[in-house]
Design a protein around this motif. Structure first.
Motif, PDB file in Angstrom:
ATOM      1  N   ASP A 114       0.781  -0.850   0.557  1.00  0.00           N
ATOM      2  CA  ASP A 114      -0.346   0.127  -0.147  1.00  0.00           C
ATOM      3  C   ASP A 114       1.499   1.014  -0.062  1.00  0.00           C
ATOM      4  O   ASP A 114       0.681   2.181  -0.342  1.00  0.00           O
ATOM      5  CB  ASP A 114      -0.533  -0.208   0.880  1.00  0.00           C
ATOM      6  CG  ASP A 114      -1.557   1.292   1.302  1.00  0.00           C
ATOM      7  OD1 ASP A 114      -2.365   1.790   0.645  1.00  0.00           O
ATOM      8  OD2 ASP A 114      -1.194   1.698   2.192  1.00  0.00           O
ATOM      9  N   ARG A 115       1.863   1.296   0.614  1.00  0.00           N
ATOM     10  CA  ARG A 115       2.628   2.189   1.142  1.00  0.00           C
ATOM     11  C   ARG A 115       3.715   2.462  -0.040  1.00  0.00           C
ATOM     12  O   ARG A 115       3.195   3.242  -0.464  1.00  0.00           O
ATOM     13  CB  ARG A 115       4.096   2.560   2.475  1.00  0.00           C
ATOM     14  CG  ARG A 115       4.350   3.739   1.843  1.00  0.00           C
ATOM     15  CD  ARG A 115       4.895   3.855   3.652  1.00  0.00           C
ATOM     16  NE  ARG A 115       4.199   4.319   4.848  1.00  0.00           N
ATOM     17  CZ  ARG A 115       3.658   5.590   5.224  1.00  0.00           C
ATOM     18  NH1 ARG A 115       4.904   6.980   4.295  1.00  0.00           N
ATOM     19  NH2 ARG A 115       2.952   6.164   6.083  1.00  0.00           N
ATOM     20  N   PHE A 116       4.238   1.544  -0.273  1.00  0.00           N
ATOM     21  CA  PHE A 116       5.544   1.390  -1.169  1.00  0.00           C
ATOM     22  C   PHE A 116       5.365   1.545  -3.113  1.00  0.00           C
ATOM     23  O   PHE A 116       5.938   1.040  -4.286  1.00  0.00           O
ATOM     24  CB  PHE A 116       6.624   1.104  -1.444  1.00  0.00           C
ATOM     25  CG  PHE A 116       7.189   1.377   0.095  1.00  0.00           C
ATOM     26  CD1 PHE A 116       7.513   2.601   0.348  1.00  0.00           C
ATOM     27  CD2 PHE A 116       6.535   0.542   1.532  1.00  0.00           C
ATOM     28  CE1 PHE A 116       7.824   3.185   1.834  1.00  0.00           C
ATOM     29  CE2 PHE A 116       6.973   1.083   2.666  1.00  0.00           C
ATOM     30  CZ  PHE A 116       7.485   2.372   2.596  1.00  0.00           C
ATOM     31  N   ASP A 117       3.882   0.884  -3.230  1.00  0.00           N
ATOM     32  CA  ASP A 117       3.404  -0.315  -4.451  1.00  0.00           C
ATOM     33  C   ASP A 117       4.692  -1.036  -4.662  1.00  0.00           C
ATOM     34  O   ASP A 117       5.299  -1.202  -6.170  1.00  0.00           O
ATOM     35  CB  ASP A 117       3.032   1.110  -5.298  1.00  0.00           C
ATOM     36  CG  ASP A 117       2.542   0.760  -6.636  1.00  0.00           C
ATOM     37  OD1 ASP A 117       1.844  -0.390  -6.663  1.00  0.00           O
ATOM     38  OD2 ASP A 117       2.991   0.840  -7.544  1.00  0.00           O
ATOM     39  N   GLN A 118       4.641  -2.461  -3.415  1.00  0.00           N
ATOM     40  CA  GLN A 118       6.158  -3.016  -4.069  1.00  0.00           C
ATOM     41  C   GLN A 118       5.600  -4.166  -3.111  1.00  0.00           C
ATOM     42  O   GLN A 118       4.998  -4.288  -1.928  1.00  0.00           O
ATOM     43  CB  GLN A 118       7.105  -3.222  -3.480  1.00  0.00           C
ATOM     44  CG  GLN A 118       7.973  -1.592  -4.304  1.00  0.00           C
ATOM     45  CD  GLN A 118       8.924  -1.967  -5.813  1.00  0.00           C
ATOM     46  OE1 GLN A 118       8.423  -3.640  -5.980  1.00  0.00           O
ATOM     47  NE2 GLN A 118       9.189  -1.377  -6.183  1.00  0.00           N
ATOM     48  N   PRO A 119       5.210  -5.313  -4.306  1.00  0.00           N
ATOM     49  CA  PRO A 119       4.388  -6.842  -3.604  1.00  0.00           C
ATOM     50  C   PRO A 119       6.000  -7.176  -2.268  1.00  0.00           C
ATOM     51  O   PRO A 119       7.400  -6.929  -3.191  1.00  0.00           O
ATOM     52  CB  PRO A 119       4.391  -7.758  -4.745  1.00  0.00           C
ATOM     53  CG  PRO A 119       5.122  -6.918  -5.470  1.00  0.00           C
ATOM     54  CD  PRO A 119       5.013  -5.407  -5.517  1.00  0.00           C
ATOM     55  N   ALA A 120       5.756  -7.766  -1.356  1.00  0.00           N
ATOM     56  CA  ALA A 120       6.622  -8.475  -0.956  1.00  0.00           C
ATOM     57  C   ALA A 120       6.762  -9.679  -0.551  1.00  0.00           C
ATOM     58  O   ALA A 120       5.371 -10.412  -0.304  1.00  0.00           O
ATOM     59  CB  ALA A 120       6.773  -7.626   0.497  1.00  0.00           C
ATOM     60  N   THR A 121       7.881 -10.407  -0.681  1.00  0.00           N
ATOM     61  CA  THR A 121       7.894 -11.806  -0.545  1.00  0.00           C
ATOM     62  C   THR A 121       8.141 -11.674   1.118  1.00  0.00           C
ATOM     63  O   THR A 121       9.656 -12.168   1.640  1.00  0.00           O
ATOM     64  CB  THR A 121       8.963 -12.542  -0.717  1.00  0.00           C
ATOM     65  OG1 THR A 121       9.128 -12.350  -2.720  1.00  0.00           O
ATOM     66  CG2 THR A 121       8.908 -14.329  -1.145  1.00  0.00           C
TER      67      THR A 121
END
Length: 323
Positions: A114-121
């Motif tokens: 939501d904050r960084f527009d980055q999916p995380a593993t």
């Protein structure tokens, strides 16, 4: 490197148990990924630099406050295809299962996106002693809306039956896991814990000495520098052990003194300690030490713990021994 077998205080978990995990994961991050999550590690281009995103993680951690967290690391790596990948590595050290844990893992993952527009593993290392607790997903299911969030996890207890494999591994995290498991197994046996602590430290030292081969000239230079480091930085630690030995030996000397005279027992003890500290003593020096009074022997026994060379002994004798 942080002493990976001091992660517990006595028989209870330390309040700062997260600190050694954070330090060793940062120091050996590729090895941690290879050891715990080999499938994810295989996707990463380890030739490119990776980055710990501490500032970014602190932003999402404050907003996702839901209880205790330990040793969380948000790391940016690069995939072999050239794409950026964010990894959220969480070490869970709670003494018992936490029902809210899967939701917390999902909340962190969502906050990052939501904050960084980055999916995380999202990856979890479970250090607790509960064999049945194995969280791996968070889900809900309503009409027209459903969610199934899965995350990777490893359970350190699963390595109990793989101890031979750990002992023969060249990955430093094998030693970390052994230290953790043996700490759990020796909660009611401090003597066994002491034995395992010494064994693990010895094995780690042998591993470093074996792997990090140096040319002969540099090897000699290394040991000279290491000796100087011991003298300058760890003398207090070495002295503590030697002081314990000295006090124990002094008591033994007193016991021997009942039969042979306390002074003679002290002389033998001091001579043994001096040979360990400054090297072989000439017959003349041995005679000088044997001529000391009992009180002088005790003073020398205290002073020699700070000796690093034969010159220290000679200076002491010149100052304290009457002509």
């Amino acid at each position: 490197m942080t002493n990976i077998s001091d992660v517990y205080d006595g028989l209870r978990l330390r309040a700062d148990f997260d600190s050694p995990w954070k330090e060793i994961i940062e120091a050996y991050f590729p090895q941690a990924m290879h050891f715990f999550f080999p499938e994810t590690s295989a996707l990463i281009d380890w030739e490119r630099p990776y980055e710990f995103l501490d500032k970014e993680f602190q932003q999402i951690a404050r907003e996702a406050e839901q209880g205790k967290r330990y040793a969380d690391q948000l790391v940016k790596v690069w995939q072999t295809q050239g794409e950026e990948l964010w990894l959220l590595v969480h070490v869970e050290i709670q003494a018992q299962k936490e029902d809210n844990f899967p939701k917390r893992m999902f909340t962190y993952n969502f906050r990052i996106f939501d904050r960084f527009d980055q999916p995380a593993t999202s990856l979890a290392i479970l250090c607790d002693p509960n064999r049945e607790w194995r969280p791996s997903n968070y889900s809900y299911n309503y009409p027209n809306t459903r969610l199934n969030f899965e995350f990777g996890s490893v359970k350190l207890l699963d390595y109990e039956n793989r101890f031979y494999e750990l002992e023969n591994s060249d990955n430093p995290f094998a030693t970390v896991v052994m230290a953790h498991l043996k700490t759990q197994q020796t909660r009611s046996s401090p003597e066994q814990r002491k034995i395992w602590k010494f064994s693990l430290i010895r094995n780690l030292y042998r591993f470093i000495d074996w792997v990090m081969i140096l040319p002969k000239a540099l090897e000699n230079q290394f040991w000279e520098e290491f000796k100087q480091f011991e003298q300058e930085r760890t003398m207090r630690y070495i002295t503590t052990g030697e002081r314990i030995g000295y006090e124990r030996g002094k008591q033994e000397g007193k016991q021997e003194g009942k039969q042979e005279g306390e002074q003679e027992g002290q002389q033998r003890l001091i001579l043994r300690l001096l040979q360990k500290r400054v090297g072989e003593l000439s017959p003349e020096l041995q005679e000088r030490i044997q001529s000391l009074s009992l009180n002088q022997l005790e003073n020398l026994g205290e002073a020699l713990l700070d000796f690093t060379a034969m010159e220290d002994l000679l200076n002491w004798l010149q100052t304290n021994q009457s002509a």
